[in-house]
Design a protein around this motif. Structure first.
Motif, PDB file in Angstrom:
ATOM      1  N   GLU A  68       0.906  -1.358  -0.037  1.00 31.64           N
ATOM      2  CA  GLU A  68      -0.115   0.131  -0.003  1.00 31.64           C
ATOM      3  C   GLU A  68       0.716   1.291   0.050  1.00 31.64           C
ATOM      4  OE1 GLU A  68      -0.671  -2.327   2.347  1.00 31.64           O
ATOM      5  OE2 GLU A  68      -2.064  -3.269   1.236  1.00 31.64           O
ATOM      6  N   LYS A  69       2.037   1.167   0.648  1.00 30.44           N
ATOM      7  CA  LYS A  69       2.756   2.514   0.920  1.00 30.44           C
ATOM      8  C   LYS A  69       4.222   2.304   0.969  1.00 30.44           C
ATOM      9  CE  LYS A  69       1.682   2.800   5.628  1.00 30.44           C
ATOM     10  NZ  LYS A  69       1.050   1.513   6.340  1.00 30.44           N
ATOM     11  N   HIS A 113       6.751   3.765   3.458  1.00 30.19           N
ATOM     12  CA  HIS A 113       6.770   4.768   4.661  1.00 30.19           C
ATOM     13  C   HIS A 113       8.298   5.190   4.939  1.00 30.19           C
ATOM     14  CE1 HIS A 113       4.294   4.835   8.593  1.00 30.19           C
ATOM     15  NE2 HIS A 113       5.174   5.773   8.389  1.00 30.19           N
ATOM     16  N   ASP A 135       2.443  11.870   0.473  1.00 27.48           N
ATOM     17  CA  ASP A 135       0.890  11.937   0.908  1.00 27.48           C
ATOM     18  C   ASP A 135       0.816  12.423   2.394  1.00 27.48           C
ATOM     19  OD1 ASP A 135      -0.437  11.027  -1.579  1.00 27.48           O
ATOM     20  OD2 ASP A 135       0.988   9.336  -1.271  1.00 27.48           O
ATOM     21  N   TYR A 136       1.832  12.389   3.044  1.00 28.01           N
ATOM     22  CA  TYR A 136       1.722  12.447   4.470  1.00 28.01           C
ATOM     23  C   TYR A 136       3.283  12.891   4.849  1.00 28.01           C
ATOM     24  CZ  TYR A 136       1.734  11.904   9.707  1.00 28.01           C
ATOM     25  OH  TYR A 136       1.815  12.138  10.883  1.00 28.01           O
ATOM     26  N   ILE A 193       5.092   9.462   4.009  1.00 22.35           N
ATOM     27  CA  ILE A 193       4.349   8.356   3.384  1.00 22.35           C
ATOM     28  C   ILE A 193       4.080   8.769   2.026  1.00 22.35           C
ATOM     29  CG2 ILE A 193       2.295   6.728   3.301  1.00 22.35           C
ATOM     30  CD1 ILE A 193       2.257   7.086   6.419  1.00 22.35           C
ATOM     31  N   ASN A 226       1.685   6.764  -0.788  1.00 22.52           N
ATOM     32  CA  ASN A 226       1.014   5.651  -1.286  1.00 22.52           C
ATOM     33  C   ASN A 226       1.218   4.987  -2.528  1.00 22.52           C
ATOM     34  OD1 ASN A 226      -0.674   6.181   1.361  1.00 22.52           O
ATOM     35  ND2 ASN A 226      -1.897   7.795   0.166  1.00 22.52           N
ATOM     36  N   THR A 227       1.323   3.863  -2.466  1.00 17.74           N
ATOM     37  CA  THR A 227       1.492   2.918  -3.781  1.00 17.74           C
ATOM     38  C   THR A 227       0.410   2.630  -4.531  1.00 17.74           C
ATOM     39  OG1 THR A 227       2.048   1.073  -2.389  1.00 17.74           O
ATOM     40  CG2 THR A 227       3.975   2.563  -3.174  1.00 17.74           C
ATOM     41  N   SER A 228      -0.758   2.174  -3.912  1.00 12.18           N
ATOM     42  CA  SER A 228      -1.767   1.784  -4.400  1.00 12.18           C
ATOM     43  C   SER A 228      -2.353   2.639  -5.543  1.00 12.18           C
ATOM     44  CB  SER A 228      -2.751   1.114  -3.311  1.00 12.18           C
ATOM     45  OG  SER A 228      -2.774   2.308  -2.448  1.00 12.18           O
ATOM     46  N   SER A 275      -5.095   4.606  -7.436  1.00  9.62           N
ATOM     47  CA  SER A 275      -6.489   4.830  -7.395  1.00  9.62           C
ATOM     48  C   SER A 275      -6.800   5.281  -8.658  1.00  9.62           C
ATOM     49  CB  SER A 275      -6.627   5.691  -6.223  1.00  9.62           C
ATOM     50  OG  SER A 275      -6.051   6.939  -6.179  1.00  9.62           O
TER      51      SER A 275
END
Ligand SMILES: Nc1ncnc2c1ncn2[C@@H]1O[C@H](COP(=O)(O)OP(=O)(O)OP(=O)(O)O)[C@@H](O)[C@H]1O
Ligand SMILES: [Mg+2]
Lengths: 112, 142
Positions: B69-70, B72, B119-120, B136, B138-140, B142
């Motif tokens: 998902e990410k 980090h 993203d964060y 962070i 995100n790798t997913s 969308s």
């Protein structure tokens, strides 16, 4: 613009084996401050710079840039060439200063 | 893809190797088959942070954890800390020395770039103790 045309327009020397005349660059960034380069989000870009150190190559690598032109006759050392070879980035050098080099490429159609 | 962890020690003494850890992470992400746009965002953010650790904080440690998902990232240093985070985050603000500027850094764009590409992002800092930056991406898709 093909790298071949960049070389012709800037009377550039080709300094490593990653050069291919058909490599296409779609945009260019002329800059001596690496964080300004890192703020620049364009694909298949060319970096023109008067700065000569390994971070120039690492910066270009992080941004997936295709080629670096060292301006004003600056010649990078072996360490820089090795890093560029590893990253698959073409290295060119021109005698022209930064402003002139950017102006020529811009007026010939590389204006993104 | 399972979760993947890697740690890099950042040498604060040798500017010539600054950025090597970010190059290595880039290779790891490529070998894991992460999307190139995502790789660029994550490694540019880490690279800016890594350079900051060298020029402002005498090095430190970077931990990266990659999950499906990410990405980090934890950047920890024992440098001087950041007195005013909001000011440091301002585009163009820099305390870099002339020496550092001659090396091509000190535009005051690093922290804003890190925020832009992630993203964060969260900075915790204490004067005289050090700074930790968590990021962070995100790798997913969308
Ligand atoms: N890890 C750190 N430890 C202590 N101070 C830091 C750290 N990171 C950033 N700073 C402070 O925040 C300021 C802004 O950082 P930023 O990365 O945005 O710009 P810069 O490093 O000065 O220049 P650039 O990143 O454009 O090369 C720095 O000049 C420095 O004063
Ligand atoms: Mg910085």
């Amino acid at each position: 613009m093909k790298l071949k045309k960049v070389v012709e327009l800037l009377d550039a020397n080709i300094l490593n084996d990653c050069y291919s005349q058909d490599t296409e660059v779609l945009s260019a960034c002329g800059c001596d401050l690496m964080s300004d380069v890192l703020a620049f989000v364009k694909d298949q870009a060319l970096l023109l710079t008067g700065l000569v150190n390994p971070q120039v190559v690492r910066t270009a690598e992080m941004m997936d840039m295709k080629a670096i032109v060292f301006v004003r006759g600056k010649t990078p050392g072996e360490e820089i060439i090795d890093l560029a070879n590893e990253a698959g980035i073409a290295v060119l050098s021109t005698q022209h200063p930064l402003y002139h080099s950017c102006g020529v490429l811009y007026s010939e159609g590389l204006y993104k | 893809m399972n979760s993947f962890k890697v740690q890099y020690t950042i040498d604060g003494e040798d500017f010539s190797v600054a950025g090597e850890a970010s190059r290595k992470l880039k290779k790891v992400l490529q070998s894991l088959g992460v999307d190139p746009q995502i790789i660029r965002k994550a490694t540019v953010a880490m690279y800016e942070g890594e350079i900051n650790m060298v020029i402002h904080a005498d090095g430190g440690v970077i931990d990266a954890e990659i999950t499906p998902e990410k990405i980090h990232l934890f950047l920890r240093d024992k440098g001087p800390g950041i007195p005013d985070i909001a000011l440091a985050m301002t585009e163009g603000f820099s305390t870099a020395s002339d020496n550092v500027r001659e090396l091509g850094f000190g535009a005051g764009m690093g922290l804003p770039n890190m925020e832009k590409y992630t993203d964060y992002m969260n900075i915790t800092t204490e004067i005289g103790v050090g700074t930790t930056i968590e990021m962070i991406v995100n790798t997913s898709l969308s």
